[in-house]
Write a protein that holds these residues in place. Sequence first.
Motif, PDB file in Angstrom:
ATOM      1  N   SER A  16     -12.223  -4.816  -4.167  1.00  0.00           N
ATOM      2  CA  SER A  16     -12.190  -3.486  -4.780  1.00  0.00           C
ATOM      3  C   SER A  16     -12.554  -3.543  -6.259  1.00  0.00           C
ATOM      4  O   SER A  16     -13.394  -2.771  -6.729  1.00  0.00           O
ATOM      5  CB  SER A  16     -10.808  -2.854  -4.595  1.00  0.00           C
ATOM      6  OG  SER A  16     -10.510  -2.676  -3.229  1.00  0.00           O
ATOM      7  N   VAL A  17     -11.911  -4.440  -7.003  1.00  0.00           N
ATOM      8  CA  VAL A  17     -12.162  -4.455  -8.452  1.00  0.00           C
ATOM      9  C   VAL A  17     -13.556  -4.967  -8.778  1.00  0.00           C
ATOM     10  O   VAL A  17     -14.172  -4.535  -9.758  1.00  0.00           O
ATOM     11  CB  VAL A  17     -11.105  -5.289  -9.212  1.00  0.00           C
ATOM     12  CG1 VAL A  17      -9.741  -4.665  -9.102  1.00  0.00           C
ATOM     13  CG2 VAL A  17     -11.090  -6.727  -8.766  1.00  0.00           C
ATOM     14  N   ALA A  73      -4.735  -0.760  -9.470  1.00  0.00           N
ATOM     15  CA  ALA A  73      -4.105  -1.753  -8.606  1.00  0.00           C
ATOM     16  C   ALA A  73      -2.617  -1.789  -8.949  1.00  0.00           C
ATOM     17  O   ALA A  73      -2.247  -2.081 -10.090  1.00  0.00           O
ATOM     18  CB  ALA A  73      -4.740  -3.119  -8.799  1.00  0.00           C
ATOM     19  N   THR A 112      -8.499  -7.577  -0.475  1.00  0.00           N
ATOM     20  CA  THR A 112      -8.720  -6.153  -0.741  1.00  0.00           C
ATOM     21  C   THR A 112      -8.833  -5.886  -2.232  1.00  0.00           C
ATOM     22  O   THR A 112      -9.749  -5.191  -2.686  1.00  0.00           O
ATOM     23  CB  THR A 112      -7.577  -5.315  -0.140  1.00  0.00           C
ATOM     24  OG1 THR A 112      -7.574  -5.495   1.271  1.00  0.00           O
ATOM     25  CG2 THR A 112      -7.768  -3.840  -0.461  1.00  0.00           C
ATOM     26  N   VAL A 113      -7.905  -6.421  -3.030  1.00  0.00           N
ATOM     27  CA  VAL A 113      -7.951  -6.213  -4.476  1.00  0.00           C
ATOM     28  C   VAL A 113      -9.200  -6.843  -5.068  1.00  0.00           C
ATOM     29  O   VAL A 113      -9.901  -6.224  -5.877  1.00  0.00           O
ATOM     30  CB  VAL A 113      -6.688  -6.781  -5.151  1.00  0.00           C
ATOM     31  CG1 VAL A 113      -6.861  -6.828  -6.659  1.00  0.00           C
ATOM     32  CG2 VAL A 113      -5.485  -5.930  -4.808  1.00  0.00           C
ATOM     33  N   ARG A 114      -9.501  -8.066  -4.673  1.00  0.00           N
ATOM     34  CA  ARG A 114     -10.673  -8.750  -5.219  1.00  0.00           C
ATOM     35  C   ARG A 114     -11.948  -7.964  -4.927  1.00  0.00           C
ATOM     36  O   ARG A 114     -12.774  -7.720  -5.816  1.00  0.00           O
ATOM     37  CB  ARG A 114     -10.782 -10.171  -4.655  1.00  0.00           C
ATOM     38  CG  ARG A 114     -11.957 -10.960  -5.238  1.00  0.00           C
ATOM     39  CD  ARG A 114     -11.976 -12.399  -4.764  1.00  0.00           C
ATOM     40  NE  ARG A 114     -12.178 -12.473  -3.324  1.00  0.00           N
ATOM     41  CZ  ARG A 114     -11.278 -12.917  -2.471  1.00  0.00           C
ATOM     42  NH1 ARG A 114     -10.091 -13.310  -2.904  1.00  0.00           N
ATOM     43  NH2 ARG A 114     -11.544 -12.974  -1.176  1.00  0.00           N
ATOM     44  N   SER A 167       0.825  -1.207   0.000  1.00  0.00           N
ATOM     45  CA  SER A 167       0.000   0.000   0.000  1.00  0.00           C
ATOM     46  C   SER A 167       0.859   1.257   0.000  1.00  0.00           C
ATOM     47  O   SER A 167       0.466   2.292  -0.545  1.00  0.00           O
ATOM     48  CB  SER A 167      -0.971   0.006   1.186  1.00  0.00           C
ATOM     49  OG  SER A 167      -0.287   0.017   2.424  1.00  0.00           O
ATOM     50  N   PHE A 199      -1.547  -4.154  -4.904  1.00  0.00           N
ATOM     51  CA  PHE A 199      -2.060  -5.437  -5.401  1.00  0.00           C
ATOM     52  C   PHE A 199      -1.987  -6.519  -4.331  1.00  0.00           C
ATOM     53  O   PHE A 199      -2.755  -7.466  -4.340  1.00  0.00           O
ATOM     54  CB  PHE A 199      -1.268  -5.867  -6.639  1.00  0.00           C
ATOM     55  CG  PHE A 199      -1.901  -7.002  -7.391  1.00  0.00           C
ATOM     56  CD1 PHE A 199      -3.022  -6.799  -8.172  1.00  0.00           C
ATOM     57  CD2 PHE A 199      -1.368  -8.285  -7.314  1.00  0.00           C
ATOM     58  CE1 PHE A 199      -3.619  -7.843  -8.860  1.00  0.00           C
ATOM     59  CE2 PHE A 199      -1.942  -9.336  -8.000  1.00  0.00           C
ATOM     60  CZ  PHE A 199      -3.073  -9.116  -8.782  1.00  0.00           C
ATOM     61  N   LYS A 227       1.039  -3.113  -8.926  1.00  0.00           N
ATOM     62  CA  LYS A 227       1.907  -4.275  -8.755  1.00  0.00           C
ATOM     63  C   LYS A 227       3.373  -3.856  -8.646  1.00  0.00           C
ATOM     64  O   LYS A 227       4.173  -4.526  -8.012  1.00  0.00           O
ATOM     65  CB  LYS A 227       1.727  -5.228  -9.935  1.00  0.00           C
ATOM     66  CG  LYS A 227       0.310  -5.759 -10.098  1.00  0.00           C
ATOM     67  CD  LYS A 227       0.205  -6.727 -11.260  1.00  0.00           C
ATOM     68  CE  LYS A 227      -1.214  -7.275 -11.395  1.00  0.00           C
ATOM     69  NZ  LYS A 227      -1.330  -8.305 -12.454  1.00  0.00           N
ATOM     70  N   ASN A 286       0.732  -2.671 -14.123  1.00  0.00           N
ATOM     71  CA  ASN A 286      -0.260  -2.174 -13.181  1.00  0.00           C
ATOM     72  C   ASN A 286      -1.621  -2.142 -13.846  1.00  0.00           C
ATOM     73  O   ASN A 286      -1.734  -1.973 -15.069  1.00  0.00           O
ATOM     74  CB  ASN A 286       0.123  -0.779 -12.693  1.00  0.00           C
ATOM     75  CG  ASN A 286       1.275  -0.793 -11.715  1.00  0.00           C
ATOM     76  OD1 ASN A 286       1.618  -1.849 -11.174  1.00  0.00           O
ATOM     77  ND2 ASN A 286       1.891   0.345 -11.497  1.00  0.00           N
ATOM     78  N   LEU A 338      -6.029 -13.755  -5.892  1.00  0.00           N
ATOM     79  CA  LEU A 338      -6.137 -12.362  -5.478  1.00  0.00           C
ATOM     80  C   LEU A 338      -6.291 -12.233  -3.973  1.00  0.00           C
ATOM     81  O   LEU A 338      -6.971 -13.033  -3.334  1.00  0.00           O
ATOM     82  CB  LEU A 338      -7.348 -11.711  -6.158  1.00  0.00           C
ATOM     83  CG  LEU A 338      -7.364 -11.688  -7.683  1.00  0.00           C
ATOM     84  CD1 LEU A 338      -8.650 -11.041  -8.171  1.00  0.00           C
ATOM     85  CD2 LEU A 338      -6.159 -10.961  -8.234  1.00  0.00           C
TER      86      LEU A 338
END
Length: 280
Positions: free
Chosen positions: A131-132, A141, A127-129, A18, A111, A143, A275, A124
Motif C-alpha cells: 500500500s505505502v 497506516a 498489505t502495508v508494504r 483492520s 499496520f 498502529k 500512526n 512490514l
Amino acid sequence: MELNKSNIMVATDGSQASKQAFFQAVEFFEYKNIFNQIIVTHVSNESKTYLPFEFQSTTIYEDYKTELLSRYPEANYQLVFQEKAQGQENVRNQILSIAGDLNVSYLIVGFNGRKGVKQDVTILGQTVRNSVYNSKVPLIAVKKLYKRDETNGFKFVVCIDGSKKSYKSLENAIALSFDERDSLLICFAPTPDREAFGTTIKTKVEEFMGKYQRKWQYKQLDASYRAIENVIEMINNSDDLDFVVFGSNGYRAQLENKTFFGSTADELLKKAKANIIMVP
C-alpha cells in the motif's frame, strides 16, 4: 487545503488490526462536514478455502454492515466487497485500484494483518508494504487507535524538509486537524549540510500557516547525518504525538526529479510508534 467532500476508505481483511483501522476512520469521519462517505472495502480470494469463519467474506460483510448501520444513514457509507479479479496480481493491488476508481481522499489500513504483530516490528506486512509503496492516494497506516477526548485532540507531527512533497504533507495534516482541540508540530530535522536552510523553511512555514486557524508550533532539531533517527527518537519518546505525516519521498527525490520511495519515509514507517500518514 479543502478535501471537497470526498470519501475515506478502509481496507479490511477481517483482522483485529483492520478493525482498529476502521474505528480510526470513524474518529475522522464523525466530523461529517469533511467527508461524504466512509467506505469499507474487502477483496476476497475464493482459492483461500482454508480461512477461518471470522475471515470469510460473508462474515466480514455482516460485521461491518451491522457496525455501519448502527452509526450512519445508508447515504453516509458504502460496502465495496469484490472477488479477486482475473488478471489482477493480488488483492492488495485490487484494493488500490478501487481507491483510485472511487477517488477517495484517504485509504486507511491496519499496520498488521491477520497474522498479528510480527516479532520484528520493522518487518512490514505485505498489505502495508504494498500500500505505502504503490498507493496513489494519501494512506493512513494505523498502529494504535487514537481518540479525541473532552480536552485533547489529535496531535500531528509533520516532517518538513523544504520539498514540495513535504508542504503537500503539511496541507494534508491541516486538512485532518479540523477540530479545535487538534494541534500540529512542524519539524525540520536537517543534515549538517542543510542546517542553514532552517531559517528559510521556518519563514515559509509561518507564511503558510498564517492562512489557517490551527494550533501549531515549529521545531528544528539538531543537525545530524542521521537526522531521521532524531525524528524517530522525538516521536517515540513523546506520549502525545498521535500521527506522523510525511511524503513518500523528499528533497533528494525532488532534486533528482525521481519518484522513488525514500529511505526517510521507509524508516519512519517501520520505526515510529505513531500512526502513519504517508502522502504520495
